[in-house]
Design an enzyme around this catalytic site. Structure first.
Site, PDB file in Angstrom:
ATOM      1  N   CYS A  98      89.050  54.865  20.655  1.00 26.65           N
ATOM      2  CA  CYS A  98      88.746  53.894  19.611  1.00 26.65           C
ATOM      3  C   CYS A  98      89.639  54.126  18.406  1.00 26.65           C
ATOM      4  O   CYS A  98      90.514  54.991  18.406  1.00 26.65           O
ATOM      5  CB  CYS A  98      87.283  54.026  19.182  1.00 26.65           C
ATOM      6  SG  CYS A  98      86.100  53.943  20.546  1.00 26.65           S
ATOM      7  N   ASP A 146      78.555  58.924  25.220  1.00 22.37           N
ATOM      8  CA  ASP A 146      78.709  60.291  24.711  1.00 22.37           C
ATOM      9  C   ASP A 146      78.462  60.352  23.209  1.00 22.37           C
ATOM     10  O   ASP A 146      78.076  61.398  22.676  1.00 22.37           O
ATOM     11  CB  ASP A 146      80.079  60.865  25.070  1.00 22.37           C
ATOM     12  CG  ASP A 146      81.249  59.970  24.669  1.00 22.37           C
ATOM     13  OD1 ASP A 146      81.011  58.853  24.168  1.00 22.37           O
ATOM     14  OD2 ASP A 146      82.410  60.378  24.877  1.00 22.37           O
TER      15      ASP A 146
END
Length: 655
Positions: free
Chosen positions: A2, A105
């Site tokens: 990201c 996660d």
């Protein structure tokens, strides 16, 4: 994978709507890193705002949306990367009473912080990561980066506002950003072809060092990063407590670690593949992938029509033997040159490792079929793969016994004549010498010899070995080189000096220095920006910290033999790939910049290197640049690396 960004304005003068708009603008600059989702979170009462762009890899549902709040409401996070052991951590946290709404996660990280605290949790993470964590209870901001520096994170203060982001472009989008070029960092760039941590091209903006946490409480006093893991301690411990087993036992343990590291990095909810050059490192990664995969692994290779730069045939042979689903693309010079205009925006600050071009092309090729690609980076630093380790060690063995004063006298004598004067002198005697003693540009070689002779110790010699422009302060007007990991062995900078280690072997010290400098600041920067430039997640199994810690315990005799480095890695790979496919001289992942500068790129380079332009911009002393450009065009010397450094800054400045 990201893109993250944000700011903390301690003046708290902005409204929530204004803060949201700014955070949105900052995160929009990272669209390429995360095209699948976007999010913004603000707390106007504290003056803090987070922005996030998401590339969905694990848990593609909305439950993976960021910024994410912890279940207990204490923490807010924006996170870039992957925690590969998150399922094991999740099971442990569930036994402790935690419940999870999704499968990401990120949610596991937040629960780990809530259960164990920041540093104890981070020390349990196996992954690549950069994140910002806001503690709503204590009103404290934490920034953290993974152990080896796979994921980037910049930060700095602009007046009363603290800024951070995955790339500089997100910080620049802040309304009051002051883009003042750091001339000292520019001098470092010309030496190294990258800007070393902790510096950036802008005054007041820094790279967070790998394996550190930066904590700020919003007070005027500015904090320093605190390490939670130390490559230095690991390297020194590896010398004092080395691996004591046999070579067979070492190979068995290393292979098991390789398989586990690769298997963990094959967990994804999207298509996955690997870069394959046909070299030791990428072939080992692909062999491990194919061993644990029930179907052919997708592999990708870029080929060049110039034989000196083409590894595609080797990669194809390895792929055929392993049975992968292989894709290769032969790139024309025109296709490679078309990447150059993209480089300033991809890298955000000057960066001149020319392998940035093929790395982008192979990432682009892979992204056509997969969203995740495994890479073989890290093997050279851990297992002694670079030829310069052996070259530098041999040279020091030959000259190190000579007293320093005598070496300096010899160096002074060799530099009394300029390279051109030496060349003229040799012209008169060349006809009298046998062919094997006749060399082009002997003056350059004698001056390089003088440079080496003048070095006070092997570590200084290695710094010279890995330097491009040897005296960049003379080139960059108004600059003074600040200390770096490579230069501050005995200096006054305590933060940098903590990275220096006095390992007994010169080769070990070179490998270590590359691990904490060249690897995070060049290799991993190149891989991150090239892959994320096309929204591809690159994963690096050889940098699993357990594998790194084991590799640093191995004695040099298990890494180096008469045939060169990577001995133990080669022995493992030969269980899967015939030796004749991998036993060949090491090739760099390069492109023919030298020829391009005399051909297709000549007009472009001439415009950027013109004396008038250089004088008007006021960053460089034009004379040495123009001299090298003239000699390069004439074919008298090959100054491709020196010129590419200047050209990449000029192209970045122009953009």
């Amino acid at each position: 994978m990201c893109g993250i960004t944000g700011f903390w304005d301690i003046s708290r003068q902005k409204s929530a709507l204004e803060m949201q708009a700014i955070a949105q603008k900052m995160s929009n600059t990272l669209l390429h890193r995360g095209p699948d989702d976007a999010g913004v979170w603000v707390d106007a009462s504290s003056g803090i705002a987070f922005g996030h762009r998401r590339l969905a890899i694990v848990d593609l549902s909305p439950e993976g949306h960021q910024p994410m709040l912890s279940a207990n409401g204490r923490y807010v996070i924006v996170f870039n990367g992957e925690i590969y052991n998150f399922l094991d951590l999740r099971r442990e946290l569930e036994r402790l009473g935690h419940r999870f709404r999704g499968g990401s996660d990120t949610e596991v990280m937040l629960a780990a912080f809530s259960e164990w605290g920041l540093q104890p949790a981070v020390q349990q993470f196996n992954g690549m990561f950069a994140f910002a964590l806001w503690d709503c209870q204590e009103r404290i901001l934490h920034l953290c980066r993974d152990r080896l520096g796979e994921k980037p994170l910049y930060y700095g203060w602009m007046g009363k506002t603290f800024l951070f982001g995955s790339e500089l472009k997100s910080l620049k989008a802040y309304p009051h950003f002051q883009a003042e070029i750091n001339r000292d960092a520019l001098a470092l760039f010309l030496r190294h072809n990258y800007i070393p941590t902790p510096y950036s091209i802008y005054q007041g903006i820094y790279k967070l060092p790998p394996a550190t946490v930066l904590t700020w409480n919003g007070l005027e006093t500015r904090s320093s990063p605190i390490p939670y893991w130390s490559a230095k301690q690991v390297a020194e411990s590896g010398v004092t407590s080395p691996f004591a087993g046999s070579e067979a036992e070492a190979a068995q343990q290393l292979e098991a670690l390789l398989q586990e590291a690769v298997k963990l990095r094959m967990v994804a909810d999207v298509p996955l593949g690997a870069f394959l050059s046909g070299g030791i490192d990428s072939s080992t990664v692909v062999a491990m992938m194919q061993r644990v995969s029930s179907q052919p692994v997708k592999t990708f290779t870029i080929g060049f029509y110039e034989d000196a730069f083409n590894e595609a045939a080797y990669a194809k042979a390895v792929a055929q033997h392993l049975g992968t689903d292989h894709t290769e693309l032969y790139v024309t010079p025109e296709e490679a040159l078309a990447v150059i205009p993209k480089l300033p925006s991809l890298y955000d600050e000057p960066f001149s490792d020319s392998s940035q071009i093929p790395t982008f092309l192979v990432s682009q090729l892979a992204r056509g079929q997969v969203s995740v690609a495994l890479s073989g980076d890290g093997g050279d630093e851990l297992f002694a793969g670079y030829n310069r380790y052996f070259r530098a060690s041999k040279i020091w063995q030959q000259i190190g016994w000579i007293p320093t004063t005598l070496r300096q006298v010899a160096a002074d004598a060799l530099t009394k004549l300029s390279p051109d004067k030496w060349n003229q002198a040799f012209c008169h005697i060349d006809s009298l010498l046998p062919a094997q003693l006749q060399h082009p540009n002997p003056g350059d070689k004698l001056h390089k010899l003088a440079e080496i002779l003048a070095m006070p110790n092997p570590d200084a010699m290695y710094r010279s070995f890995v330097s491009h422009w040897k005296n960049p302060e003379a080139l960059v007007i108004g600059s003074r080189e600040p200390p770096t990991v490579l230069s501050d062995a005995y200096g006054s900078d305590s933060v940098l000096r903590q990275h220096w280690t006095h390992l007994p072997s010169f080769i070990q010290r070179m490998m270590y220095l590359d691990t904490v400098s060249y690897l995070p600041d060049d290799i991993l920067v190149k891989v991150d920006r090239a892959s994320m430039g096309v929204a591809l997640e690159a994963r690096v199994p050889l940098l699993d910290h357990r594998l790194v810690e084991f590799a640093l315990r191995l004695p040099l005799s298990m890494k180096i033999n008469n045939s060169g480095g990577k001995w133990l890695l080669r022995e493992i790979l030969c269980k899967y790939v015939p030796r004749n496919l991998i036993e060949r001289p090491k090739m760099g992942f390069g492109v023919p910049i030298d020829r391009w500068l005399r051909g297709s790129l000549r007009d472009w380079a001439e415009e950027l290197l013109s004396s008038e332009r250089l004088q008007q911009e006021g960053y460089f002393n034009p004379q040495p640049i123009r001299q090298k450009w003239k000699e390069h065009l004439a074919g008298d010397r090959n100054w491709q690396y020196y010129l590419w450094d200047v050209l990449m800054f000029q192209a970045w400045l122009d953009a």
